[in-house]
Every structure is written in C-alpha cells, then in structure tokens.
Design a protein around this motif. Sequence first.
Motif, short mmCIF file in Angstrom:
data_model
loop_
_atom_site.label_atom_id
_atom_site.label_comp_id
_atom_site.label_asym_id
_atom_site.label_seq_id
_atom_site.Cartn_x
_atom_site.Cartn_y
_atom_site.Cartn_z
N CYS A 25 5.95 -4.94 -1.63
CA CYS A 25 5.16 -3.75 -1.94
C CYS A 25 4.04 -4.08 -2.93
O CYS A 25 3.96 -3.51 -4.03
N ASN B 142 -0.92 -5.77 0.24
CA ASN B 142 -0.09 -5.63 1.43
C ASN B 142 0.01 -4.17 1.87
O ASN B 142 -0.06 -3.85 3.06
N CYS B 143 0.14 -3.27 0.90
CA CYS B 143 0.24 -1.84 1.23
C CYS B 143 -1.07 -1.31 1.81
O CYS B 143 -1.05 -0.50 2.74
N GLU B 144 -2.19 -1.77 1.26
CA GLU B 144 -3.48 -1.32 1.80
C GLU B 144 -3.67 -1.78 3.24
O GLU B 144 -4.16 -1.03 4.09
N MET C 281 8.60 -0.86 1.68
CA MET C 281 8.08 -2.17 2.08
C MET C 281 8.93 -3.30 1.53
O MET C 281 9.51 -3.20 0.44
N LYS D 49 -1.25 -2.55 5.38
CA LYS D 49 -0.28 -1.86 6.23
C LYS D 49 -0.67 -0.39 6.44
O LYS D 49 -0.45 0.17 7.52
N LEU D 50 -1.27 0.24 5.43
CA LEU D 50 -1.72 1.63 5.56
C LEU D 50 -2.76 1.74 6.68
O LEU D 50 -2.73 2.68 7.49
N PHE E 62 3.97 4.55 -0.22
CA PHE E 62 4.68 3.27 -0.18
C PHE E 62 5.60 3.14 -1.39
O PHE E 62 5.29 3.62 -2.49
N GLU E 63 6.75 2.46 -1.20
CA GLU E 63 7.73 2.29 -2.27
C GLU E 63 8.64 1.12 -1.94
O GLU E 63 8.71 0.66 -0.78
N LYS E 64 9.35 0.65 -2.94
CA LYS E 64 10.27 -0.48 -2.75
C LYS E 64 11.63 -0.02 -2.25
O LYS E 64 12.28 -0.70 -1.46
N ILE F 36 8.32 -3.64 7.21
CA ILE F 36 8.73 -2.31 6.76
C ILE F 36 10.24 -2.17 6.89
O ILE F 36 10.81 -2.42 7.96
#
Length: 328
Positions: A259, A263-265, A256, A267-268, A288-290, A232
């Motif tokens: 992203c 990976n986002c799922e 992230m 990390k969430l 989530f965003e870049k 992150i």
Amino acid sequence: MNKNTPQVTEHVFKQSEQKLFLTIVGVSIIFIGKFLGALFTNSLALFSDSWHLLTDIASLILSFWGLKIGLKAADDRYTFGYYRFSILTALINNISLILISIYIFYKAIVRYFNPIDVQPEGMIIFSILGLLVNTIVVLNLRDNSNNINVKSVFLHFLGDALSDIGVLIGGIVIYFTHLSGVDTLLSAILACLILKNALKMTIECTKILLEAAPEEISIDEVKKSIKNLGGIMEVTDVHIWSLSKEILSMTAHVSMQECTIENCERKLHEIQHLLKDKFNIEHSTIQFEKCTCGSCFHSKPDHNYCCNMCIDKCKKEKNAITIQSTKI
C-alpha cells in the motif's frame, strides 16, 4: 457494455429533450381530436383514451422539465448533480397513470350497469388517427428509451398504440354486431395495460431513489474483477447505486499487499478503467488500506458491531449466528 462519456450522456439528454418537445406538440393535437370524437360518439373507450392523453401531455411536460433540470451541473447544494430530478418526474408520471387506470376501471363498472349507445363509426375513424400519431411517437422515441424519463413516455405511447388497435377492433365488432358492451370490456383491458406498465416503471424509479444496486450489476462480479487486477487482497464495503438510469456511482475499500502511494495511484487508474469499461460505472471513490475495512468506525476494537451499511461485516456476523444456532 455501455461506454457513455459525460459528453455523450449530455448529448443523449439534449436529444431526448428535443424529441419530447416534438412529442408534446403532436400529442396535444391528437388529444383535441380524440376528445371531440369521444363527445361525438359517446365511446367510453375513446373518452378514457383521450383523458389518458391529457395526462400524457402533463407527464411529457413534466419529463421535459426533468430532463432540462437534469442537465444542470453539480453545485454546493446538490453535490451529485440534478440527475435525480428526472427520476422524480418519472415516478410522479407513473403514479398518475396508476390512478388513471383505477379511474378507468371505475368508469367501466359504471358503464356496465348503465349502458348507453355507442357510435362505432367515430371509434374507427379516431382510433386510426390515434394509431398513426402514436406509431410516429413510438418510432421517434425508440432510440432514446435508455433514459428512464423517455422510457416511461415510450411505454406510455406504446400502450396507447395498442389501445388504439383495441378501440379499432372494438369499433368494427360493434359496427357489425351492435354489441355496445364490447366498448366497456375494451376500456377495462386498456386500464390493465396502463396499470401493468405504470407499476413496472414505478418500481424501477423507486429502486433508484432508494439507491438499490442496479439489477444488471453483480457486486460479487465487481469484487472478483477488481481482485483479478493483481496485488489486491480484498475488496469490501462496496456500495453501488444509480443517480439516474444512465449514471452509476460506486464506493469501495480496497486492501493492498503493497500500500504505497505510487502503487495505489497506479492501481486506482486500473480500477477506474475497469469499472467504466466493464460495468459503466463513471463515478467511483476507492479507499486503499492495508487491512480490510481498517478505517471504518465499526472496525475498531471498542466499536466492533454490525454496521447496517457494511454488507461484508453483517454477512459474517449473521453467518456466525446461524452456525451457533445450528450447533445448539
């Protein structure tokens, strides 16, 4: 660390509801006794204490109603649920206590300039009776005082128990010295005790209604803990607020390094467990965003201004203005 699940929170609400009902019955009985005792003894301290109990009964009924409403599930109209109703009832209760304390001060001043005889025997008898009942109420509510409604009632009756001790001491002093002015002094002291607790709880309720971040949670610590999960780059646009004393909510933007959807799922899931286990935040919305705050309206080149709801951007712009002013 509080690990309440929604089921545990509901159980706590229902348990608090049952204890409040029993408290209403007990306090109603002692109110009748104290009010009759005040008429018999002419004691202002006992009279003010009995009327204080009457407002306590009203506040108990209001708190009882607030807890019942608070247990209702969210719907299309109240999408966050009904938890705020218990905060609203607690606020009303404490505002009423502030008004009562002012009234008791007024009565004390009137009694000071127009003294009357007080019968200490009745003061002693009814203060002992009140102390017994209030002690039982305090012990009954002690384990459920995390709920702000119950905490408000708990503090009321803790103050009442102290008031009974004061009336008891005053009755003993008047019995041996015949100084009736002690009763007036005691009523003023009782008003101070009521006012202090009422102001404290009113401020706490107001902060929750104004969606202030809970004092026990540091936003910087939340950001640091999330970033320590790895992968992150930044955590921005954080909002943390309380729906009630027990229910905390949060939204945040997380930028992230990679992203991707997978990976986002993953990390969430990690972030949600962290927020619940470490900070007791049960309801969170993570975006989530870049790039940092890339999807905010005010982050676009043609809308680049200080958003009053984004503490990160406002801090940066205020710091930049401060630095420029210093250079000039």
